[in-house]
Motif scaffolding. Structure first.
Motif, PDB file in Angstrom:
ATOM      1  N   ALA A 111      -8.341  33.104  -6.889  1.00 24.58           N
ATOM      2  CA  ALA A 111      -8.305  31.637  -6.849  1.00 24.58           C
ATOM      3  C   ALA A 111      -7.229  31.110  -7.794  1.00 24.58           C
ATOM      4  N   PRO A 112      -6.762  29.887  -7.561  1.00 21.61           N
ATOM      5  CA  PRO A 112      -5.867  29.267  -8.546  1.00 21.61           C
ATOM      6  C   PRO A 112      -6.647  28.974  -9.833  1.00 21.61           C
ATOM      7  N   GLU A 113      -5.993  29.142 -10.942  1.00 22.53           N
ATOM      8  CA  GLU A 113      -6.660  28.929 -12.228  1.00 22.53           C
ATOM      9  C   GLU A 113      -7.179  27.500 -12.368  1.00 22.53           C
ATOM     10  N   SER A 114      -6.511  26.541 -11.725  1.00 28.09           N
ATOM     11  CA  SER A 114      -6.885  25.132 -11.879  1.00 28.09           C
ATOM     12  C   SER A 114      -8.231  24.797 -11.272  1.00 28.09           C
ATOM     13  N   VAL A 115      -8.761  25.642 -10.371  1.00 26.00           N
ATOM     14  CA  VAL A 115     -10.035  25.315  -9.724  1.00 26.00           C
ATOM     15  C   VAL A 115     -11.220  25.941 -10.447  1.00 26.00           C
ATOM     16  N   LEU A 116     -10.972  26.690 -11.515  1.00 27.35           N
ATOM     17  CA  LEU A 116     -12.075  27.341 -12.226  1.00 27.35           C
ATOM     18  C   LEU A 116     -12.976  26.306 -12.890  1.00 27.35           C
ATOM     19  N   PRO A 117     -14.276  26.541 -12.907  1.00 27.59           N
ATOM     20  CA  PRO A 117     -15.198  25.585 -13.537  1.00 27.59           C
ATOM     21  C   PRO A 117     -15.099  25.648 -15.051  1.00 27.59           C
ATOM     22  N   ASP A 118     -15.500  24.568 -15.716  1.00 28.64           N
ATOM     23  CA  ASP A 118     -15.536  24.575 -17.174  1.00 28.64           C
ATOM     24  C   ASP A 118     -16.567  25.582 -17.678  1.00 28.64           C
ATOM     25  N   ASN A 119     -17.703  25.637 -16.998  1.00 27.49           N
ATOM     26  CA  ASN A 119     -18.760  26.579 -17.375  1.00 27.49           C
ATOM     27  C   ASN A 119     -18.543  27.886 -16.616  1.00 27.49           C
ATOM     28  N   LYS A 133       0.832  -1.197   0.000  1.00 28.03           N
ATOM     29  CA  LYS A 133       0.000   0.000   0.000  1.00 28.03           C
ATOM     30  C   LYS A 133       0.868   1.248   0.000  1.00 28.03           C
ATOM     31  N   VAL A 134       0.440   2.249  -0.755  1.00 27.60           N
ATOM     32  CA  VAL A 134       1.076   3.566  -0.750  1.00 27.60           C
ATOM     33  C   VAL A 134      -0.014   4.597  -0.480  1.00 27.60           C
ATOM     34  N   VAL A 135       0.222   5.472   0.487  1.00 33.55           N
ATOM     35  CA  VAL A 135      -0.740   6.528   0.812  1.00 33.55           C
ATOM     36  C   VAL A 135      -0.191   7.857   0.306  1.00 33.55           C
ATOM     37  N   VAL A 136      -0.965   8.515  -0.560  1.00 34.34           N
ATOM     38  CA  VAL A 136      -0.572   9.794  -1.151  1.00 34.34           C
ATOM     39  C   VAL A 136      -1.559  10.854  -0.674  1.00 34.34           C
ATOM     40  N   ALA A 137      -1.055  11.941  -0.119  1.00 38.14           N
ATOM     41  CA  ALA A 137      -1.910  13.031   0.363  1.00 38.14           C
ATOM     42  C   ALA A 137      -1.793  14.225  -0.575  1.00 38.14           C
ATOM     43  N   GLY A 138      -2.901  14.906  -0.777  1.00 40.38           N
ATOM     44  CA  GLY A 138      -2.854  16.062  -1.660  1.00 40.38           C
ATOM     45  C   GLY A 138      -4.156  16.831  -1.691  1.00 40.38           C
ATOM     46  N   PHE A 139      -4.256  17.746  -2.642  1.00 45.30           N
ATOM     47  CA  PHE A 139      -5.410  18.626  -2.791  1.00 45.30           C
ATOM     48  C   PHE A 139      -6.272  18.137  -3.955  1.00 45.30           C
ATOM     49  N   PRO A 140      -7.594  18.278  -3.864  1.00 49.75           N
ATOM     50  CA  PRO A 140      -8.458  17.818  -4.956  1.00 49.75           C
ATOM     51  C   PRO A 140      -8.114  18.430  -6.307  1.00 49.75           C
ATOM     52  N   SER A 141      -7.731  19.718  -6.324  1.00 54.07           N
ATOM     53  CA  SER A 141      -7.448  20.372  -7.603  1.00 54.07           C
ATOM     54  C   SER A 141      -6.253  19.735  -8.297  1.00 54.07           C
ATOM     55  N   VAL A 142      -5.222  19.331  -7.523  1.00 59.51           N
ATOM     56  CA  VAL A 142      -4.050  18.686  -8.113  1.00 59.51           C
ATOM     57  C   VAL A 142      -4.396  17.274  -8.554  1.00 59.51           C
ATOM     58  N   PHE A 143      -5.184  16.590  -7.738  1.00 60.46           N
ATOM     59  CA  PHE A 143      -5.610  15.228  -8.065  1.00 60.46           C
ATOM     60  C   PHE A 143      -6.366  15.214  -9.387  1.00 60.46           C
ATOM     61  N   ALA A 144      -7.201  16.237  -9.588  1.00 63.23           N
ATOM     62  CA  ALA A 144      -8.002  16.297 -10.809  1.00 63.23           C
ATOM     63  C   ALA A 144      -7.185  16.684 -12.030  1.00 63.23           C
ATOM     64  N   GLN A 145      -5.995  17.258 -11.830  1.00 61.04           N
ATOM     65  CA  GLN A 145      -5.187  17.737 -12.952  1.00 61.04           C
ATOM     66  C   GLN A 145      -4.303  16.628 -13.537  1.00 61.04           C
ATOM     67  N   GLY A 146      -4.832  15.443 -13.668  1.00 59.28           N
ATOM     68  CA  GLY A 146      -4.081  14.377 -14.314  1.00 59.28           C
ATOM     69  C   GLY A 146      -3.418  13.416 -13.358  1.00 59.28           C
ATOM     70  N   LEU A 147      -3.265  13.783 -12.078  1.00 58.44           N
ATOM     71  CA  LEU A 147      -2.599  12.866 -11.153  1.00 58.44           C
ATOM     72  C   LEU A 147      -3.439  11.620 -10.913  1.00 58.44           C
ATOM     73  N   ALA A 148      -4.756  11.768 -10.866  1.00 58.86           N
ATOM     74  CA  ALA A 148      -5.625  10.604 -10.665  1.00 58.86           C
ATOM     75  C   ALA A 148      -5.413   9.579 -11.772  1.00 58.86           C
ATOM     76  N   ARG A 149      -5.311  10.058 -12.994  1.00 56.15           N
ATOM     77  CA  ARG A 149      -5.115   9.147 -14.124  1.00 56.15           C
ATOM     78  C   ARG A 149      -3.751   8.461 -14.040  1.00 56.15           C
ATOM     79  N   ARG A 150      -2.722   9.194 -13.623  1.00 56.56           N
ATOM     80  CA  ARG A 150      -1.390   8.596 -13.511  1.00 56.56           C
ATOM     81  C   ARG A 150      -1.350   7.519 -12.432  1.00 56.56           C
ATOM     82  N   LEU A 151      -2.024   7.776 -11.315  1.00 55.23           N
ATOM     83  CA  LEU A 151      -2.070   6.775 -10.253  1.00 55.23           C
ATOM     84  C   LEU A 151      -2.805   5.527 -10.720  1.00 55.23           C
ATOM     85  N   ASP A 152      -3.863   5.712 -11.487  1.00 62.47           N
ATOM     86  CA  ASP A 152      -4.581   4.550 -12.026  1.00 62.47           C
ATOM     87  C   ASP A 152      -3.697   3.761 -12.986  1.00 62.47           C
ATOM     88  N   ASP A 153      -2.905   4.455 -13.796  1.00 62.95           N
ATOM     89  CA  ASP A 153      -1.983   3.766 -14.703  1.00 62.95           C
ATOM     90  C   ASP A 153      -0.970   2.941 -13.916  1.00 62.95           C
TER      91      ASP A 153
END
Length: 293
Positions: A241-249, A93-113
Protein backbone atom coordinates in the motif's frame (compact mmCIF):
# COMPACT_ATOMS: atom_id res chain seq x y z
CA UNK A 1 -40.66 50.83 -5.34
CA UNK A 2 -38.84 47.94 -7.01
CA UNK A 3 -35.38 46.77 -5.96
CA UNK A 4 -33.14 43.82 -6.84
CA UNK A 5 -34.32 41.74 -3.89
CA UNK A 6 -37.90 42.09 -5.15
CA UNK A 7 -36.95 40.85 -8.61
CA UNK A 8 -35.00 37.92 -7.19
CA UNK A 9 -37.98 37.03 -5.01
CA UNK A 10 -40.28 37.12 -8.03
CA UNK A 11 -38.00 34.73 -9.91
CA UNK A 12 -37.85 32.44 -6.87
CA UNK A 13 -41.65 32.29 -6.78
CA UNK A 14 -41.70 31.21 -10.43
CA UNK A 15 -38.98 28.59 -9.80
CA UNK A 16 -40.42 27.22 -6.53
CA UNK A 17 -44.07 27.37 -7.50
CA UNK A 18 -45.10 28.63 -4.07
CA UNK A 19 -44.73 31.93 -2.27
CA UNK A 20 -43.97 30.08 0.96
CA UNK A 21 -40.94 28.23 -0.44
CA UNK A 22 -39.64 31.36 -2.20
CA UNK A 23 -39.95 33.32 1.05
CA UNK A 24 -38.05 30.62 2.93
CA UNK A 25 -35.27 30.71 0.32
CA UNK A 26 -34.84 34.46 0.85
CA UNK A 27 -35.25 34.41 4.62
CA UNK A 28 -38.46 36.45 4.82
CA UNK A 29 -41.98 35.66 5.97
CA UNK A 30 -44.68 34.37 3.64
CA UNK A 31 -46.81 37.44 4.32
CA UNK A 32 -43.86 39.72 3.53
CA UNK A 33 -43.27 37.93 0.22
CA UNK A 34 -46.95 38.18 -0.70
CA UNK A 35 -46.86 41.90 0.04
CA UNK A 36 -43.83 42.34 -2.26
CA UNK A 37 -45.68 40.62 -5.10
CA UNK A 38 -48.76 42.80 -4.62
CA UNK A 39 -46.62 45.95 -4.60
CA UNK A 40 -44.81 44.87 -7.78
CA UNK A 41 -48.11 44.16 -9.53
CA UNK A 42 -49.54 47.48 -8.42
CA UNK A 43 -46.47 49.35 -9.61
CA UNK A 44 -46.60 47.67 -13.02
CA UNK A 45 -50.38 47.84 -13.20
CA UNK A 46 -50.69 44.20 -14.26
CA UNK A 47 -51.17 40.78 -12.71
CA UNK A 48 -47.95 38.76 -12.89
CA UNK A 49 -49.04 35.56 -11.11
CA UNK A 50 -52.15 33.44 -10.86
CA UNK A 51 -52.72 31.62 -7.60
CA UNK A 52 -54.60 28.51 -6.58
CA UNK A 53 -54.46 26.32 -3.51
CA UNK A 54 -51.47 24.31 -4.78
CA UNK A 55 -49.28 26.52 -6.95
CA UNK A 56 -48.46 30.09 -7.87
CA UNK A 57 -47.74 30.39 -11.61
CA UNK A 58 -46.71 33.33 -13.80
CA UNK A 59 -49.31 34.74 -16.17
CA UNK A 60 -48.43 35.04 -19.85
CA UNK A 61 -47.36 38.63 -19.22
CA UNK A 62 -45.56 37.52 -16.07
CA UNK A 63 -43.49 35.03 -18.09
CA UNK A 64 -42.34 37.82 -20.43
CA UNK A 65 -41.59 40.19 -17.54
CA UNK A 66 -39.64 37.54 -15.63
CA UNK A 67 -37.65 36.62 -18.75
CA UNK A 68 -36.48 40.24 -18.97
CA UNK A 69 -35.83 40.34 -15.22
CA UNK A 70 -33.71 37.20 -15.41
CA UNK A 71 -31.64 38.73 -18.20
CA UNK A 72 -31.26 41.95 -16.22
CA UNK A 73 -30.00 40.09 -13.13
CA UNK A 74 -27.65 37.94 -15.22
CA UNK A 75 -26.13 41.08 -16.72
CA UNK A 76 -25.76 42.61 -13.26
CA UNK A 77 -24.01 39.46 -12.01
CA UNK A 78 -21.68 39.62 -15.02
CA UNK A 79 -20.83 43.24 -14.20
CA UNK A 80 -20.07 42.25 -10.63
CA UNK A 81 -17.82 39.42 -11.81
CA UNK A 82 -15.89 41.84 -13.99
CA UNK A 83 -15.46 44.20 -11.05
CA UNK A 84 -14.33 41.34 -8.80
CA UNK A 85 -11.84 40.14 -11.41
CA UNK A 86 -10.44 43.64 -11.54
CA UNK A 87 -9.89 43.49 -7.80
CA UNK A 88 -8.33 40.04 -7.98
CA UNK A 89 -11.39 38.22 -6.64
CA UNK A 90 -12.78 34.94 -8.00
CA UNK A 91 -16.38 33.86 -8.36
CA UNK A 92 -17.99 30.81 -9.89
CA UNK A 93 -17.02 27.15 -9.48
CA UNK A 94 -13.92 24.98 -9.78
CA UNK A 95 -14.19 21.18 -9.83
CA UNK A 96 -11.11 19.28 -8.60
CA UNK A 97 -10.91 15.49 -8.95
CA UNK A 98 -8.60 13.32 -6.93
CA UNK A 99 -8.01 10.49 -4.47
CA UNK A 100 -9.06 10.57 -0.79
CA UNK A 101 -5.51 9.89 0.40
CA UNK A 102 -4.16 12.96 -1.44
CA UNK A 103 -7.09 15.09 -0.30
CA UNK A 104 -6.35 14.14 3.30
CA UNK A 105 -2.64 14.98 2.95
CA UNK A 106 -3.14 18.72 3.34
CA UNK A 107 -4.91 19.48 0.06
CA UNK A 108 -8.28 19.81 1.81
CA UNK A 109 -6.85 22.48 4.09
CA UNK A 110 -5.30 24.37 1.16
CA UNK A 111 -8.58 24.38 -0.74
CA UNK A 112 -10.35 25.73 2.34
CA UNK A 113 -7.74 28.49 2.61
CA UNK A 114 -8.39 29.41 -1.02
CA UNK A 115 -12.13 29.52 -0.37
CA UNK A 116 -11.55 31.99 2.47
CA UNK A 117 -9.62 34.25 0.10
CA UNK A 118 -12.39 34.03 -2.52
CA UNK A 119 -15.74 33.62 -0.74
CA UNK A 120 -17.65 33.90 -4.02
CA UNK A 121 -15.94 30.80 -5.44
CA UNK A 122 -17.19 27.24 -4.93
CA UNK A 123 -14.41 24.63 -4.94
CA UNK A 124 -15.91 21.16 -5.37
CA UNK A 125 -14.01 17.91 -4.76
CA UNK A 126 -14.86 14.86 -6.90
CA UNK A 127 -13.46 11.48 -5.89
CA UNK A 128 -12.32 9.09 -8.59
CA UNK A 129 -9.73 6.57 -9.68
CA UNK A 130 -6.72 7.42 -11.82
CA UNK A 131 -8.29 6.24 -15.09
CA UNK A 132 -11.54 8.06 -14.30
CA UNK A 133 -9.72 11.30 -13.54
CA UNK A 134 -7.75 11.15 -16.77
CA UNK A 135 -11.02 10.63 -18.67
CA UNK A 136 -12.73 13.53 -16.87
CA UNK A 137 -9.80 15.82 -17.67
CA UNK A 138 -9.84 14.82 -21.33
CA UNK A 139 -13.59 15.43 -21.56
CA UNK A 140 -13.45 18.72 -19.65
CA UNK A 141 -15.83 17.41 -16.97
CA UNK A 142 -13.44 18.65 -14.25
CA UNK A 143 -11.19 21.70 -14.19
CA UNK A 144 -8.27 20.16 -12.31
CA UNK A 145 -7.33 16.61 -11.46
CA UNK A 146 -4.76 14.72 -9.42
CA UNK A 147 -2.77 12.44 -11.71
CA UNK A 148 -0.32 9.71 -10.75
CA UNK A 149 3.25 9.52 -12.03
CA UNK A 150 2.80 12.14 -14.78
CA UNK A 151 4.86 11.58 -17.91
CA UNK A 152 7.93 13.73 -18.45
CA UNK A 153 7.00 16.91 -20.26
CA UNK A 154 3.37 16.86 -19.14
CA UNK A 155 2.09 20.18 -17.82
CA UNK A 156 1.39 18.96 -14.29
CA UNK A 157 2.37 20.54 -10.99
CA UNK A 158 3.97 18.09 -8.56
CA UNK A 159 2.16 18.05 -5.22
CA UNK A 160 4.07 15.33 -3.43
CA UNK A 161 4.97 11.66 -3.33
CA UNK A 162 4.78 8.69 -1.03
CA UNK A 163 6.52 5.35 -0.86
CA UNK A 164 5.10 1.88 -1.23
CA UNK A 165 5.20 -0.29 1.88
CA UNK A 166 4.54 -3.92 2.71
CA UNK A 167 1.94 -4.35 5.48
CA UNK A 168 1.88 -7.61 7.42
CA UNK A 169 0.01 -8.96 10.46
CA UNK A 170 1.95 -8.37 13.66
CA UNK A 171 2.51 -12.11 14.24
CA UNK A 172 3.58 -12.92 10.68
CA UNK A 173 6.90 -14.86 10.40
CA UNK A 174 8.40 -12.04 8.31
CA UNK A 175 7.36 -9.38 10.82
CA UNK A 176 10.12 -9.96 13.37
CA UNK A 177 12.71 -7.97 11.40
CA UNK A 178 13.51 -4.28 12.00
CA UNK A 179 10.85 -2.02 10.51
CA UNK A 180 13.61 0.07 8.89
CA UNK A 181 14.77 -2.84 6.73
CA UNK A 182 13.16 -3.02 3.26
CA UNK A 183 11.27 -6.18 2.45
CA UNK A 184 11.96 -7.85 -0.90
CA UNK A 185 8.88 -8.19 -3.16
CA UNK A 186 9.79 -11.84 -3.82
CA UNK A 187 9.24 -12.60 -0.13
CA UNK A 188 5.57 -11.62 -0.53
CA UNK A 189 4.85 -13.20 -3.91
CA UNK A 190 3.56 -16.52 -2.51
CA UNK A 191 1.89 -15.09 0.60
CA UNK A 192 -1.91 -14.81 0.91
CA UNK A 193 -2.31 -11.39 -0.69
CA UNK A 194 -4.99 -8.71 -0.28
CA UNK A 195 -5.30 -6.30 -3.19
CA UNK A 196 -6.69 -2.84 -2.45
CA UNK A 197 -6.88 -0.46 -5.36
CA UNK A 198 -8.21 2.78 -3.91
CA UNK A 199 -9.95 2.96 -7.29
CA UNK A 200 -6.61 3.20 -9.12
CA UNK A 201 -4.93 1.01 -11.72
CA UNK A 202 -1.66 1.76 -9.94
CA UNK A 203 -1.96 -0.39 -6.81
CA UNK A 204 -0.07 -2.94 -4.76
CA UNK A 205 -0.61 -5.77 -7.23
CA UNK A 206 0.55 -3.73 -10.24
CA UNK A 207 3.60 -2.52 -8.30
CA UNK A 208 4.51 -6.10 -7.36
CA UNK A 209 4.07 -7.19 -10.98
CA UNK A 210 6.32 -4.37 -12.21
CA UNK A 211 8.98 -5.55 -9.76
CA UNK A 212 8.82 -9.09 -11.16
CA UNK A 213 6.99 -10.58 -8.17
CA UNK A 214 3.32 -10.79 -9.16
CA UNK A 215 1.23 -12.13 -6.25
CA UNK A 216 0.40 -15.78 -6.88
CA UNK A 217 -2.13 -16.18 -4.07
CA UNK A 218 -4.59 -13.27 -4.19
CA UNK A 219 -7.28 -13.88 -1.56
CA UNK A 220 -9.28 -10.64 -1.71
CA UNK A 221 -9.75 -7.68 -4.04
CA UNK A 222 -11.06 -4.49 -2.43
CA UNK A 223 -11.33 -0.82 -3.29
CA UNK A 224 -11.04 0.55 0.23
CA UNK A 225 -7.59 0.77 1.83
CA UNK A 226 -8.92 0.89 5.38
CA UNK A 227 -10.83 -2.36 4.93
CA UNK A 228 -7.80 -4.07 3.42
CA UNK A 229 -5.50 -2.99 6.24
CA UNK A 230 -8.06 -4.08 8.83
CA UNK A 231 -8.05 -7.53 7.24
CA UNK A 232 -4.26 -7.59 7.31
CA UNK A 233 -4.44 -6.82 11.04
CA UNK A 234 -6.86 -9.72 11.36
CA UNK A 235 -4.32 -12.11 9.86
CA UNK A 236 -6.09 -12.73 6.54
CA UNK A 237 -3.10 -11.85 4.41
CA UNK A 238 -0.48 -9.27 3.50
CA UNK A 239 -0.71 -6.26 1.22
CA UNK A 240 1.31 -3.54 -0.47
CA UNK A 241 0.00 0.00 0.00
CA UNK A 242 1.05 3.64 -0.29
CA UNK A 243 2.47 4.89 2.99
CA UNK A 244 -0.03 7.78 3.02
CA UNK A 245 -3.02 5.45 3.52
CA UNK A 246 -1.66 3.79 6.67
CA UNK A 247 -3.78 4.31 9.80
CA UNK A 248 -2.50 6.30 12.76
CA UNK A 249 -3.16 3.30 15.00
CA UNK A 250 -0.91 0.53 13.68
CA UNK A 251 -1.41 -1.88 16.57
CA UNK A 252 -1.41 -5.38 15.13
CA UNK A 253 0.24 -4.18 11.92
CA UNK A 254 3.88 -4.35 10.85
CA UNK A 255 5.03 -2.08 8.03
CA UNK A 256 8.24 -2.25 5.98
CA UNK A 257 9.54 -0.28 2.97
CA UNK A 258 9.07 -2.29 -0.24
CA UNK A 259 12.48 -2.89 -1.75
CA UNK A 260 12.99 -1.39 -5.21
CA UNK A 261 9.56 0.24 -5.47
CA UNK A 262 9.68 3.80 -6.90
CA UNK A 263 7.59 6.33 -4.99
CA UNK A 264 4.06 7.16 -6.07
CA UNK A 265 4.19 10.73 -7.41
CA UNK A 266 1.00 12.77 -7.59
CA UNK A 267 0.56 16.01 -9.48
CA UNK A 268 -2.14 18.52 -10.38
CA UNK A 269 -3.09 18.69 -14.06
CA UNK A 270 -5.56 21.01 -15.77
CA UNK A 271 -8.22 20.21 -18.32
CA UNK A 272 -7.75 21.77 -21.73
CA UNK A 273 -11.01 23.63 -21.02
CA UNK A 274 -10.10 24.75 -17.50
CA UNK A 275 -11.62 28.06 -16.39
CA UNK A 276 -9.74 31.22 -15.33
CA UNK A 277 -10.84 30.40 -11.77
CA UNK A 278 -9.11 27.02 -12.05
CA UNK A 279 -5.95 28.74 -13.31
CA UNK A 280 -6.09 31.09 -10.32
CA UNK A 281 -6.39 28.14 -7.94
CA UNK A 282 -3.53 26.30 -9.59
CA UNK A 283 -1.30 29.40 -9.49
CA UNK A 284 -2.13 29.90 -5.84
CA UNK A 285 -1.32 26.26 -5.02
CA UNK A 286 1.96 26.61 -6.91
CA UNK A 287 2.82 29.59 -4.74
CA UNK A 288 2.00 27.54 -1.66
CA UNK A 289 4.12 24.53 -2.64
CA UNK A 290 6.78 23.83 -0.10
CA UNK A 291 4.97 25.69 2.67
CA UNK A 292 3.95 23.95 5.86
CA UNK A 293 0.41 22.67 6.20
Amino acid sequence: MMNLMHWRLMLAVAECGTVTEAARRHGITQSGASQVIRQMEQTLGAELFVRDRRRTRPTALGERVLRRARGMLDELDAIRRLANEGRGLCEGKVVVAGFPSVFAQGLARRLDDFRLLHPGLDVLWLEGGDAEIEEWLAEGRVDLGIVLNPAAGRDAMLLGEDGWVAALPGDHPLASRSSSLPLAPAALADQPFIVASGGCDLNGESVMRALGAAPANVRLRLRDWDSALAMVKGGLGVTVAPESVLPDNRHGLRVFPLEGAPPRRFALAASGMASPQAAALRDWLAGRSGTDD
